[in-house]
Design an enzyme around this catalytic site. Structure first.
Site, mmCIF file in Angstrom:
data_model
loop_
_atom_site.group_PDB
_atom_site.id
_atom_site.type_symbol
_atom_site.label_atom_id
_atom_site.label_comp_id
_atom_site.label_asym_id
_atom_site.label_seq_id
_atom_site.Cartn_x
_atom_site.Cartn_y
_atom_site.Cartn_z
ATOM 1 N N GLU A 155 17.574 34.988 -8.811
ATOM 2 C CA GLU A 155 18.851 35.626 -9.129
ATOM 3 C C GLU A 155 19.075 35.550 -10.636
ATOM 4 O O GLU A 155 18.855 34.516 -11.240
ATOM 5 C CB GLU A 155 19.961 34.886 -8.382
ATOM 6 N N PHE A 156 19.553 36.650 -11.214
ATOM 7 C CA PHE A 156 19.744 36.666 -12.668
ATOM 8 C C PHE A 156 21.212 36.813 -13.063
ATOM 9 O O PHE A 156 21.512 37.084 -14.224
ATOM 10 C CB PHE A 156 18.931 37.812 -13.285
ATOM 11 N N GLY A 260 25.918 30.781 -33.160
ATOM 12 C CA GLY A 260 27.167 30.085 -32.875
ATOM 13 C C GLY A 260 26.982 28.594 -32.808
ATOM 14 O O GLY A 260 26.171 28.011 -33.533
ATOM 15 N N GLY A 264 25.326 26.814 -23.796
ATOM 16 C CA GLY A 264 25.618 25.800 -22.782
ATOM 17 C C GLY A 264 25.442 26.398 -21.403
ATOM 18 O O GLY A 264 24.625 27.294 -21.214
ATOM 19 N N CYS A 267 22.589 26.943 -16.584
ATOM 20 C CA CYS A 267 21.240 27.480 -16.378
ATOM 21 C C CYS A 267 20.312 27.349 -17.575
ATOM 22 O O CYS A 267 19.217 26.798 -17.450
ATOM 23 C CB CYS A 267 21.323 28.936 -15.967
ATOM 24 N N LYS A 327 31.530 29.535 -21.907
ATOM 25 C CA LYS A 327 31.601 30.914 -22.406
ATOM 26 C C LYS A 327 32.851 31.556 -21.813
ATOM 27 O O LYS A 327 33.444 30.985 -20.885
ATOM 28 C CB LYS A 327 30.336 31.701 -22.044
ATOM 29 N N ARG A 334 30.156 23.070 -17.566
ATOM 30 C CA ARG A 334 28.876 22.375 -17.644
ATOM 31 C C ARG A 334 28.180 22.656 -18.978
ATOM 32 O O ARG A 334 28.038 23.791 -19.386
ATOM 33 C CB ARG A 334 27.979 22.779 -16.462
#
Ligand code: UDX
Length: 448
Positions: A155-156, A260, A264, A267, A327, A334
């Site tokens: 899965e992407f 930046g 994080g 994944c 994000k 996480r």
């Protein structure tokens, strides 16, 4: 219409379940966490994800998506069983597949009819074969023959755009041997694809590696850009200009070029560690992957060092921290750079006034005992009496903040922009010292 069981209701399991149900399938999601299932049955979502609420309400309302703790109920009548279980870092950072293998054992101990098992979790090379062996052994133990297939289908989807990623995938990877099973899974996805050639069929080892390769490639781009941003800061060039010139090169493309404060999430960091562990197991050097990870750590440190350099002594300073999630458009904390920054600032005797549009409930639980950290109602309250704003997550609401009002509330007007979202000249015009990433800082004193 297919009957589908999904084992695991995390990001991947729940979003995939909703999307497959939306396409007209009958889906039952299983999780061993009883509280989570009870809450899902009552309509409670375990995480924030744009578009998920509406989709979830629609597919549960039209009785296409169900929840259970019971394997027998999940498997009843199912032709396909998706495994969307966590594969966290284990010993020596290698991917720990024990939860996945346990689920495979469990379903093999109960299955009564032929089944196609689809592995959605990110797994190291060889795991599909292991799942096959676990199931075969369990069926042998039961002295029963039931045909089954295992397909690796990584899965992407990205957090924050999981529903649209799931409904409009760039490609579908199917790793396996049996063309009949492959065709069944392929047909399931075809309605989502503008072009049937976007289904890529391959051996399971290559499918497994493809997922790690994608995340490692993205991480590599990010660390490369972050590395260049350090060079830009040192030499006085501008990473935004370099980014634009790279992005217009068709061989490179414009995505994942934002320098930046470091990447994080659950994944990219985890998958890089797992890929490095796999490479080590195969006896290969890992210096490229080591460097990607190291640069990422250094970006967070560098951001902190900039703050420290500006103020010399951080003790007693007060910081408005804008954005806690790793994000925008997610409440996932996480490996969020905010966690590192908060800890470092508090250690140095500073206080932090944090605000995030959606991650506050999770942050309040995670950091409930942090002395010196307060959670604010909005970005304005966070700036009250602050010595500087630390822009950590580029939520849209922060882009359009009223800086004239904000300046009047602050003790000193300084912005450290970890995502390069502001126009530094404008901010300096309003009286702020502005520290971006990969560009020269703009100080009010140098403007005069
Ligand atoms: C990632 C992969 O993109 C996805 O395919 C996989 O299924 C799961 O891992 P995710 O972790 O949800 O998805 O987020 P992504 O949007 O890829 O961002 C990862 C990190 O990179 C974030 O910390 C983000 O802030 C950072 N990033 C992204 C940058 O620093 N600059 C960029 O230009 C893009």
């Amino acid at each position: 219409m297919k009957r589908i069981a999904i084992i695991g209701t995390g990001y991947v399991g729940l979003v995939t379940g909703c999307c497959l149900a939306e396409m007209g399938n009958q889906v039952t999601c299983l999780d061993i966490d009883k509280e989570k299932i009870d809450s899902l049955r009552m309509g409670g979502l375990p995480f924030y994800e744009p578009l998920l609420r509406e989709l979830f309400d629609r597919v549960t309302g039209s009785h296409r998506l169900f929840f259970t703790n019971d394997y027998l109920k999940a498997l009843a009548g199912a032709e396909l069983c998706f495994l969307a279980l966590p594969t966290p870092p284990g010993v020596g950072d290698a991917c720990d597949t024990s939860i996945l293998l346990q689920a495979a054992r469990e379903l093999a101990s109960l299955m009564e009819a032929p089944l196609i098992i689809v592995i959605k979790s990110t797994v190291p090379m060889g795991t599909s074969q292991l799942v096959k062996e676990v199931i075969s052994r369990e069926l042998e133990r039961r002295k029963i023959f039931i045909p089954f297939d295992v397909i690796n289908n990584p899965e992407f989807l990205r957090e924050g755009s999981a529903v649209s990623d799931c409904m409009r995938p760039d490609r579908i990877i199917l790793g396996g041997e049996n063309p009949v099973a492959i065709a069944i899974v392929r047909d399931l996805y075809l309605p989502l694809l503008s072009d049937p050639n976007k289904v890529l069929v391959m051996d399971s080892l290559s499918a497994e590696l493809s997922k790690y390769a994608a995340n490692a490639m993205l991480a590599c781009r990010l660390s490369f850009m972050n590395y260049l941003s350090v060079l830009c800061e040192t030499a006085g060039s501008d990473i935004e200009m370099v980014k634009r010139s790279l992005g217009f090169d068709e061989r490179i493309g414009p995505h994942y070029l934002n320098a930046g404060i470091g990447f994080g999430g659950s994944c990219l960091p985890k998958d890089l560690l797992a890929l490095r562990a796999s490479a080590s197991e195969y006896g290969l050097p890992t210096h490229l992957l080591d460097t990607i990870l190291q640069i990422n750590e250094e970006m967070k440190e560098r951001f902190f060092d900039k703050i420290q350099e500006h103020f010399s002594d951080l003790s007693g300073k007060r910081f408005a921290l804008w954005g806690l999630s790793f994000k925008p458009e997610t409440d996932d904390l996480r490996k969020a750079p905010s966690l590192y920054l908060i800890q470092r600032l508090l250690e140095m005797g500073a206080s932090v006034q944090a605000y995030d549009p959606v991650a506050m409930p999770k942050a309040k639980i995670l950091m409930r005992n942090y002395e010196g950290l307060t959670f604010c109602e909005d970005e304005y309250e966070a700036t009250d009496g602050a010595d500087a704003i630390l822009l950590v997550t580029e939520w849209k609401t922060f882009r359009l903040a009223d800086f004239v009002r904000i300046k009047s509330m602050m003790r000193s007007a300084v912005i450290f922009d970890g995502r390069n979202i502001y126009n530094g000249l404008e901010l300096r015009h309003w009286g702020f010292d502005y520290y971006p990433v990969g560009k020269p800082a703009l100080r009010t004193e140098t403007a005069r």
